[in-house]
Design a protein around this motif. Sequence first.
Motif, PDB file in Angstrom:
ATOM      1  N   SER A 141     -25.860   9.211  83.063  1.00 51.22           N
ATOM      2  CA  SER A 141     -24.750   9.806  83.797  1.00 51.22           C
ATOM      3  C   SER A 141     -25.086  10.063  85.254  1.00 51.22           C
ATOM      4  O   SER A 141     -24.185  10.143  86.111  1.00 51.22           O
ATOM      5  N   HIS A 146     -19.724   7.983  78.300  1.00 54.04           N
ATOM      6  CA  HIS A 146     -20.984   8.725  78.349  1.00 54.04           C
ATOM      7  C   HIS A 146     -20.942   9.992  77.510  1.00 54.04           C
ATOM      8  O   HIS A 146     -21.737  10.905  77.700  1.00 54.04           O
ATOM      9  N   ASN A 198     -23.429   6.832  71.252  1.00 50.55           N
ATOM     10  CA  ASN A 198     -23.960   6.390  72.542  1.00 50.55           C
ATOM     11  C   ASN A 198     -25.431   6.775  72.610  1.00 50.55           C
ATOM     12  O   ASN A 198     -25.801   7.914  72.287  1.00 50.55           O
ATOM     13  N   ARG A 230     -18.114  10.007  84.529  1.00 50.78           N
ATOM     14  CA  ARG A 230     -19.303   9.307  84.026  1.00 50.78           C
ATOM     15  C   ARG A 230     -18.895   7.947  83.428  1.00 50.78           C
ATOM     16  O   ARG A 230     -18.428   7.868  82.304  1.00 50.78           O
ATOM     17  N   GLN A 246     -27.025   6.752  77.699  1.00 52.36           N
ATOM     18  CA  GLN A 246     -26.210   7.177  78.832  1.00 52.36           C
ATOM     19  C   GLN A 246     -27.095   7.514  80.024  1.00 52.36           C
ATOM     20  O   GLN A 246     -28.132   8.156  79.862  1.00 52.36           O
TER      21      GLN A 246
END
Length: 367
Positions: free
Chosen positions: A92, A19, A87, A121, A90
Amino acid sequence: MSGSIFGKQFQISTWGESHGKGIGVTVDGCPAGLAISEEIVQQYLNRRKPGSNPYATPRKESDTIHILSGVFEGKTTGTSICMLVNNETQRSSDYSEIASYYRPGHADYTFDAKYGFRDYRGGGRSSGRETLGRVAAGAIAMELLKQLNITVTAYSKSIGPIAINYDNASFDHILQSPLYMPDLEASSKAEAYLKEQMHNFDSTGGVIECIVSGMPAGIGEPVFEKLDANLAKAIMSIGAVKGFEIGDGFDVATKKGSENNDAFAYDENGTITKQTNHSGGILGGLSDGSDIILRAAIKPTPSIFQTQHTVNKSGENIDINIKGRHDPIIVPRAVVVVESMVALTLVDMLFANMSSRMDKLKTFYER
């Protein structure tokens, strides 16, 4: 964190978290002049990216590769190749609860025991997403091996209790199966079994088999750098792998020497061959010229949506229900990861072998 570098002559260093802002890899030791592009590397990454079929995590990531250095006008320059995947989706917040407890089957507790701190995460560095860098580097290794007429082909040998029938198997079927099984009948049965596990909020494991063809004899080192030992380390470094076999593997423990020995013979071209391949293509730590056959046992996905028992940092026994987006099975997306780690190992040991004999050095350097 040490331990993120793999290889010697052909060396990779992976970085990034599940993440974080991105995942990447730096490749050192790739010779100049190898044709490579983002499009070529992307083909390999597409085989492991999430959201690609009903049996992969629904996390939507394009996993778009960016080559930042080491490639010019479609060819490697001989300098470090740095590659990045950003990424993009994400979430989280799905993992905020696990900061206070340890998920069964995950590395949460062991990371805390080692560092006293962890990125909770999605597992951070211990996430399966870490393998992006391995696959990007493996794509380069695979393309290099193609130039040497060496092929590396991995596939799902079994999903849970459903195993392929070799009489029905074909490499042409692998990419036709959402589970990357070369036997399409077994693939259909495995899909039904997997759907049953998903209905029960459970997961399953399986076995990945990999075959290397075209490997010349004599590659590897006879003591601590054995080819099979380095392949075992490479495969066991994949987070979900809990077992490794080469050749007949654990079955050799029940055989007699007269059954297990591979007889040598000359073929019609005067080349030394073996009449059987119980050794899996490696003798004394060195390749013997026949197909290298290895297997990796993949554990069930530990993140399941059933109630599980664990402990928290306050010293309490608790019950948890894991949230988030998780694969009901790891095996299909790990197939290309196994291929990549095998390819990286082979290239590294091929390069090391170039200095093993004086006649080879003279052939290369004499004018």
